[in-house]
Design an enzyme around this catalytic site. Structure first.
Site, PDB file in Angstrom:
ATOM      1  N   HIS A  37       0.831  -1.208   0.000  1.00  9.53           N
ATOM      2  CA  HIS A  37       0.000   0.000   0.000  1.00  9.53           C
ATOM      3  C   HIS A  37       0.871   1.265   0.000  1.00  9.53           C
ATOM      4  CE1 HIS A  37      -3.507  -2.489   0.694  1.00  9.53           C
ATOM      5  NE2 HIS A  37      -4.268  -1.413   0.613  1.00  9.53           N
ATOM      6  N   LYS A 102      -9.313  -7.890   8.816  1.00  8.02           N
ATOM      7  CA  LYS A 102      -9.895  -8.137  10.138  1.00  8.02           C
ATOM      8  C   LYS A 102      -9.672  -6.908  11.001  1.00  8.02           C
ATOM      9  CE  LYS A 102      -5.879 -10.427  12.164  1.00  8.02           C
ATOM     10  NZ  LYS A 102      -5.364 -11.626  12.792  1.00  8.02           N
TER      11      LYS A 102
END
Length: 183
Positions: A37, A102
């Site tokens: 990212h 998560k």
């Protein structure tokens, strides 16, 4: 409610998914964790293109273990999503429509999701072998120097997730806690 979604995840498909819904994804998704990212954002800031078309894409926050002989992929459990929060709003503005991980997301990510019409899905961390069994192909497409954190293109069939935050910003973690405390 249960949805069987054929990817890509368009804004229209995402709008039908509500927080708490069970979703089975079929099609292509990408893997990327925090190091990838960070590189995505660096590419964008230098005026370069991302290694894949992000419009209506789904990114799975995972660093799969190496595949054993005869397997497509090793264990593929989700990583903590907050690690991508600094980068996600910019990717959402470019058309990223789904994220799988998560844990909680920041307020800035939820706001960017509302604007983008995107969905955050939760995958069960303890079910990495089950998740891996839903992955039919795995191809490394970028940043191979990152090892298990390289960007991969996965083809999945009936990949099980739960909609945690829907495109309206409804958050299952907040909704569930409120319902529990209201008993």
């Amino acid at each position: 409610m249960t949805h069987h979604i054929q990817l890509p995840l368009t804004r229209e498909k995402a709008a039908k998914i509500k927080s708490g819904d069970t979703v089975y994804l079929t099609g292509q998704i990408y893997t990327a964790r925090d190091a990838a990212h960070k590189r995505f954002i660096e590419l964008l800031r230098h005026g370069d293109e991302l290694p894949f078309d992000i419009e209506d894409a789904v990114i799975f926050y995972v660093g799969p273990t190496p595949a054993k002989p005869g397997q497509v992929i090793g264990s593929a459990g989700p990583t903590s999503s907050y690690r991508m929060d600094a980068y996600s709003p910019e990717l959402l503005k470019l058309g990223l429509r789904g994220m799988i991980g998560k844990g909680k997301r920041s307020k800035s990510v939820v706001n960017a999701m509302r604007e983008a019409g995107a969905v955050y899905f939760g995958a069960i961390g303890g079910a990495a072998a089950l998740l891996a069994s839903c992955i039919k192909t795995c191809e490394s497409i970028a940043f191979e120097d990152l090892g298990t954190e390289a960007v991969h293109l996965l083809t999945v069939k009936d990949f099980p997730v739960v909609a945690i935050i829907d495109s309206a910003g409804e958050d299952l973690y907040v909704k569930g806690r409120t319902a529990y405390l209201g008993r």
